[in-house]
Write an enzyme that holds these catalytic residues in place. Structure first.
Site, mmCIF file in Angstrom:
data_model
loop_
_atom_site.group_PDB
_atom_site.id
_atom_site.type_symbol
_atom_site.label_atom_id
_atom_site.label_comp_id
_atom_site.label_asym_id
_atom_site.label_seq_id
_atom_site.Cartn_x
_atom_site.Cartn_y
_atom_site.Cartn_z
ATOM 1 N N ASN A 7 60.720 66.796 41.835
ATOM 2 C CA ASN A 7 61.540 67.570 40.899
ATOM 3 C C ASN A 7 62.238 68.705 41.631
ATOM 4 O O ASN A 7 61.747 69.153 42.655
ATOM 5 C CB ASN A 7 60.647 68.185 39.807
ATOM 6 C CG ASN A 7 60.032 67.126 38.920
ATOM 7 O OD1 ASN A 7 60.662 66.162 38.559
ATOM 8 N ND2 ASN A 7 58.758 67.318 38.579
ATOM 9 N N GLU B 59 49.446 76.726 38.398
ATOM 10 C CA GLU B 59 50.719 76.008 38.360
ATOM 11 C C GLU B 59 51.619 76.461 39.504
ATOM 12 O O GLU B 59 51.820 77.661 39.691
ATOM 13 C CB GLU B 59 51.397 76.336 37.018
ATOM 14 C CG GLU B 59 52.541 75.458 36.665
ATOM 15 C CD GLU B 59 52.131 74.032 36.362
ATOM 16 O OE1 GLU B 59 51.165 73.821 35.610
ATOM 17 O OE2 GLU B 59 52.786 73.119 36.883
ATOM 18 N N ASP B 60 52.129 75.506 40.251
ATOM 19 C CA ASP B 60 53.144 75.760 41.274
ATOM 20 C C ASP B 60 52.719 76.776 42.335
ATOM 21 O O ASP B 60 53.510 77.633 42.766
ATOM 22 C CB ASP B 60 54.484 76.133 40.618
ATOM 23 C CG ASP B 60 55.167 74.884 40.029
ATOM 24 O OD1 ASP B 60 54.553 73.801 40.081
ATOM 25 O OD2 ASP B 60 56.288 74.994 39.524
ATOM 26 N N LYS C 253 55.800 75.970 30.471
ATOM 27 C CA LYS C 253 54.614 75.105 30.270
ATOM 28 C C LYS C 253 53.909 75.466 28.967
ATOM 29 O O LYS C 253 53.428 74.591 28.255
ATOM 30 C CB LYS C 253 53.638 75.262 31.440
ATOM 31 C CG LYS C 253 54.145 74.622 32.714
ATOM 32 C CD LYS C 253 53.461 73.299 32.999
ATOM 33 C CE LYS C 253 54.295 72.454 33.914
ATOM 34 N NZ LYS C 253 53.671 71.335 34.565
ATOM 35 N N ASP D 165 47.394 71.873 37.562
ATOM 36 C CA ASP D 165 48.209 70.823 36.951
ATOM 37 C C ASP D 165 48.975 70.007 37.988
ATOM 38 O O ASP D 165 49.142 68.801 37.820
ATOM 39 C CB ASP D 165 49.176 71.451 35.948
ATOM 40 C CG ASP D 165 50.008 70.391 35.265
ATOM 41 O OD1 ASP D 165 49.400 69.452 34.728
ATOM 42 O OD2 ASP D 165 51.238 70.481 35.288
ATOM 43 N N ASP D 166 49.435 70.657 39.062
ATOM 44 C CA ASP D 166 50.221 69.917 40.061
ATOM 45 C C ASP D 166 49.367 68.854 40.739
ATOM 46 O O ASP D 166 49.871 67.827 41.179
ATOM 47 C CB ASP D 166 50.770 70.871 41.126
ATOM 48 C CG ASP D 166 51.550 71.987 40.481
ATOM 49 O OD1 ASP D 166 52.528 71.692 39.796
ATOM 50 O OD2 ASP D 166 51.145 73.157 40.629
ATOM 51 N N TYR E 123 62.040 72.625 30.132
ATOM 52 C CA TYR E 123 61.276 72.332 31.346
ATOM 53 C C TYR E 123 62.164 71.629 32.371
ATOM 54 O O TYR E 123 63.375 71.795 32.339
ATOM 55 C CB TYR E 123 59.953 71.594 31.000
ATOM 56 C CG TYR E 123 58.973 71.981 32.049
ATOM 57 C CD1 TYR E 123 58.533 73.303 32.145
ATOM 58 C CD2 TYR E 123 58.606 71.091 33.038
ATOM 59 C CE1 TYR E 123 57.737 73.708 33.197
ATOM 60 C CE2 TYR E 123 57.807 71.503 34.090
ATOM 61 C CZ TYR E 123 57.379 72.807 34.170
ATOM 62 O OH TYR E 123 56.610 73.219 35.215
ATOM 63 N N ARG F 23 55.638 77.744 45.116
ATOM 64 C CA ARG F 23 56.225 76.392 45.210
ATOM 65 C C ARG F 23 56.665 75.974 43.816
ATOM 66 O O ARG F 23 55.978 75.215 43.149
ATOM 67 C CB ARG F 23 55.195 75.418 45.810
ATOM 68 C CG ARG F 23 55.803 74.143 46.351
ATOM 69 C CD ARG F 23 55.283 72.918 45.636
ATOM 70 N NE ARG F 23 55.605 72.926 44.236
ATOM 71 C CZ ARG F 23 55.063 72.132 43.319
ATOM 72 N NH1 ARG F 23 54.149 71.282 43.660
ATOM 73 N NH2 ARG F 23 55.413 72.181 42.048
#
Ligand code: NAD
Length: 582
Positions: free
Chosen positions: A439, A276-277, A205, A299-300, A134, A187
Site C-alpha cells: 500500500n 500500527e505502522d 483505523k 495489526d501489520d 483508509y 512506517r
C-alpha cells in the site's frame, strides 16, 4: 446536564457498559436543569456549545422541542431534517469534491461536527468511503497532515512527556476506553517515516472499528507517540505538526514505550492496544516483548497474516489445491511477510502437516535476494525461514527454480511484478495466486489489470489497496482487496466481548477461517477471494464470536462462555442513531 431516561448503568459517553454488556440502540436522554451531576451522567452544555460538541450534535435533526430544551432555538436553520435527509446532503457535497484528498478533508470535517452522521454515512456507503477514510487516501492525508490540520483528535504523547506519560493519558476525558490504536509513525503504509503526521492512521483505523464492527466511538482512543522523525522534508517544513527532532532510538526509545504501555495498563485497564505502522525492527521486537504481558497485538503482522491466510484459503477453492499443497514465495521479508509466513505455517500444522515440511513451503525474497542459509546478512526473524539453496537474486529466476503456486508482494516496491514475472507464474500454474499487498496503490507490486491481462484472466488476484473490476477476453473479473479491515475490528470486538486478557495467534487463525467461510461461490466465480465489503459488519460479528469462543477455550478469558454469543456481540455493536432529548 443529560441523563439517560432509562438507567442502563453506564455513562453517557460510554454507551456500552463493559460489565453488563448493555448497549442501548436509540437512547432517550432527559435533560436535567439541576446543577448536580450524579455518577453515570454526563454534564452536557446548553446553547451554542451543544452544536459544537460532535458527540451530541444532531445539526438540523434537532427537533423543535429539543431546540427549546437545549437553548438552541434560532441557532439552526428552521427546517428539521431526518438523519437520512442529512446524509443525502452530505453525499451530494461529497460528490462535488474533485480529489480524494478533498473528500478526506470533507469527511474529517463531518467527523469533527457530527459524529453520528459521520458514521451513518460511512456505514451506508462503506464501499465508496473505505478508500477515502483508509488506504489509499489516508496515506495522502498523512503526508499532508500538517497542512490540512483543522481540529485535534486523539492523544499525542511526545518524548518530552517521559516520566509524565500517565498524567498525559489522564488528560483524556473518558476512562472507559476499550480500543487504543497507537503508532509512532515510522512506517506509515508503504510511505515510510511520516513522524507525528502518522496520526491519520490510528484515527482512520478507529473509524473502521466503529463503522465495521460497531465499537462505540466513545470507547476508542487514537494515540501517536511522537519520538521525532528522520523525514528531512518534514523537519524542514514549518507546518509539520510534530516535534522537529530526529527519532529517538535504542534504550531511550524502549524505555519510553515501556513507560507508555505500563501507563495504559493503569489509566485504561480494559483497553486492547493495537500497534500500527511501526517500522519492522520495532514492530517485531515490541510484539515479542508485550504479547504475553498485556492485551495487545500488531495489526501489520497479525492482522495482515490473518487476512492473507483467509485469501489463500478461499483461493484454494478456486485452484482446487488446499493450503497444504501450496508453495508460497514472498516478495519482501519484513514484518508483514514473516507474520503471514508464520501464521500459514501454524495453519498447515493444524491441518496435519509436519512443521519442518510446512516451513519448507515458505520462501522469501528480500531486497538482497532469496533468503538462503548461506547468507550472513539475515535479520533474526528471517533465519528460521532460510532455505538450503544456492543464492538467487532475479525474481523471475527464483520463480522458475522454486515453482511457487502463490506469489505474495509485501515489499512496498511498486511495479515490481513485471510482465516476465507474472507470465512465469502463469506458465507454472493453471491458476497462479498473485497477491500484491503493498500500500498505497502506487506501491502495489502490480495492478489488477496487469495480473489478469498477462495471465489471460487465469490469475487469482487480490491487492492491499482497491482496484476496479477488469474486463479480460469479454469476462468481467472482480479483484479482491486483502484489507486488514476484514479482520482487526472483529478481533477487537471478540476480545472486548470475552474480556480476554491476551490476543493470541490462534485468534487470528479462527478469524481467518471465519472470514474465508463468508466467501460465496458467486464471489469466487467472479474472481474475488474476499466477501463483499458491504457484508463486513456481519463478518465482524462472526469473527468476534469465533475469537471470543477461542478466548474462553484457551483460558485467556475468565469465566464461562456466554450463551447466545452472537446476539450478545450484536447487542454490543454501536448504531449511529441520534439520541432523543426530552
Ligand atoms: P517492512 O518495512 O517491514 O518490510 C518491507 C520488506 O520489503 C523488507 O523485508 C525489505 O527488505 C523488502 N524489500 C524492500 N525492497 C525490496 C526489493 N526491491 N525487493 C524485495 N524486497 C524488498 O514493511 P511491512 O510492514 O512488511 O509492509 C510492507 C508493505 O506491505 C507495505 O507497503 C505495506 O503497506 C504493505 N502491507 C499491506 C497490508 C494489507 O494490504 N493488508 C498489511 C500490512 C502491510
Amino acid at each position: 446536564m443529560l441523563k439517560k431516561s432509562e438507567d442502563t448503568g453506564g455513562a453517557f459517553s460510554a454507551l456500552y457498559d463493559s460489565k453488563t454488556g448493555k448497549t442501548p440502540d436509540s437512547e432517550r436522554y432527559e435533560v436535567c436543569m439541576s446543577s448536580e451531576t450524579k455518577a453515570g451522567e454526563r454534564e452536557i452544555p446548553r446553547g451554542i456549545a451543544v452544536i459544537h460538541d460532535p458527540r451530541i450534535n444532531k445539526g438540523t435533526a434537532f427537533t423543535s422541542a429539543e431546540r427549546k430544551l437545549l437553548g438552541i432555538s434560532g441557532l439552526l436553520p428552521p427546517k428539521v431534517m431526518t438523519q437520512e435527509e442529512q446524509a443525502v446532503r452530505i453525499m451530494e457535497a461529497f460528490h462535488t469534491k474533485s480529489s480524494d484528498l478533498s473528500k478526506y478533508i470533507y469527511l474529517t470535517g463531518l467527523h469533527d461536527r457530527n459524529e453520528a452522521l459521520y458514521y451513518y454515512v460511512l456505514m451506508h456507503h462503506v464501499e465508496e468511503m473505505l478508500p477515502i477514510v483508509y488506504t489509499p487516501t489516508v496515506g495522502e492525508g498523512c503526508k499532508q497532515f500538517g497542512h490540512i490540520y483543522r481540529r485535534p483528535r486523539g492523544l499525542y504523547v511526545t518524548y518530552e512527556d517521559r516520566g509524565n506519560i500517565e498524567a498525559v493519558l489522564r488528560n483524556w476525558p473518558n476512562r472507559d476506553i476499550e480500543v487504543i490504536v497507537v503508532t509512532d509513525g515510522e512506517r506509515i503504509l508503504g510511505l515510510g517515516d511520516l513522524g507525528a503526521n502518522g496520526m491519520g492512521i490510528p484515527i482512520g483505523k478507529l473509524s473502521l472499528y466503529t463503522a465495521l464492527a460497531g465499537i462505540d466511538p466513545a470507547l476508542c482512543l487514537p494515540i501517536t507517540l511522537d519520538v521525532g522523525t528522520n523525514n528531512q522534508e518534514f523537519l524542514d517544513d514549518p507546518l509539520y505538526i510534530g516535534k522537529p527532532h530526529e527519532r529517538i532510538q535504542g534504550d531511550d526509545y524502549d524505555d519510553f514505550v515501556e513507560e507508555f504501555v505500563m501507563a495504559v495498563q493503569k489509566v485504561f485497564p480494559s483497553a486492547i492496544l493495537q500497534f500500527e505502522d511501526f517500522a519492522f525492527h520495532n514492530a517485531i521486537r515490541l510484539l515479542a516483548k508485550y504479547r504475553d504481558r498485556v492485551t495487545m497485538f500488531n495489526d501489520d503482522i497479525q492482522g495482515t497474516a490473518a487476512v492473507t491466510l483467509a485469501g489463500l484459503l478461499s483461493a484454494s477453492r478456486l485452484t482446487g489445491q488446499d493450503l497444504t499443497k501450496q508453495q508460497i514465495l514472498f516478495f519482501g521479508a519484513g514484518a508483514a511477510a514473516t507474520g503471514i509466513g508464520q501464521l500459514i505455517v501454524e495453519r498447515m500444522v493444524e491441518m496435519g502437516m509436519d512443521r519442518d515440511e510446512a516451513m519448507g513451503r515458505i520462501w522469501f525474497r528480500d531486497s538482497k535476494g532469496l533468503v538462503v542459509k548461506s547468507r550472513d546478512d539475515l535479520a533474526e526473524h528471517k533465519i528460521p525461514f532460510a532455505h538450503d539453496h544456492p543464492p538467487l537474486e532475479d525474481l523471475k529466476d527464483i520463480i522458475t527454480r522454486v515453482e511457487p503456486t502463490a506469489l505474495i508482494g509485501v515489499s512496498g516496491q511498486g511495479q515490481t511484478f513485471t510482465e516476465p514475472v507474472i507470465c512465469e507464474m502463469g506458465r507454472l500454474n493453471d491458476r497462479p495466486i498473485i497477491l500484491a499487498l503493498s500500500n498505497p496503490t502506487s506501491k502495489s507490486e502490480c495492478t489488477a489489470e496487469q495480473a489478469y491481462s498477462w495471465t489471460k484472466g487465469r490469475a487469482v488476484f487480490a491487492s492491499g489497496s482497491p482496484f476496479n473490476p477488469v474486463e479480460v477476453e469479454g469476462r468481467k473479473i472482480v479483484p479482491g482487496q486483502g484489507n486488514n479491515a476484514y479482520i482487526f475490528p472483529g478481533v477487537g470486538l471478540g476480545v472486548m466481548a470475552s474480556r480476554a486478557t491476551r490476543v493470541t495467534d490462534r485468534m487470528f487463525i479462527v478469524a481467518a477461517t471465519t472470514l474465508a467461510g463468508f466467501v460465496s461461490q458467486d464471489s469466487l466465480d467472479s474472481g474475488c477471494i474476499y466477501p463483499p465489503i458491504v457484508s463486513i459488519r456481519d463478518v465482524s460479528a462472526a469473527i468476534a464470536v469465533a475469537v471470543a469462543e477461542e478466548a474462553w477455550a484457551s483460558g485467556v478469558a475468565d469465566g464461562e462462555p456466554r450463551r447466545e454469543l452472537l446476539s450478545f456481540v450484536k447487542a454490543l455493536m454501536y448504531q449511529p442513531e441520534y439520541p432523543i432529548y426530552a
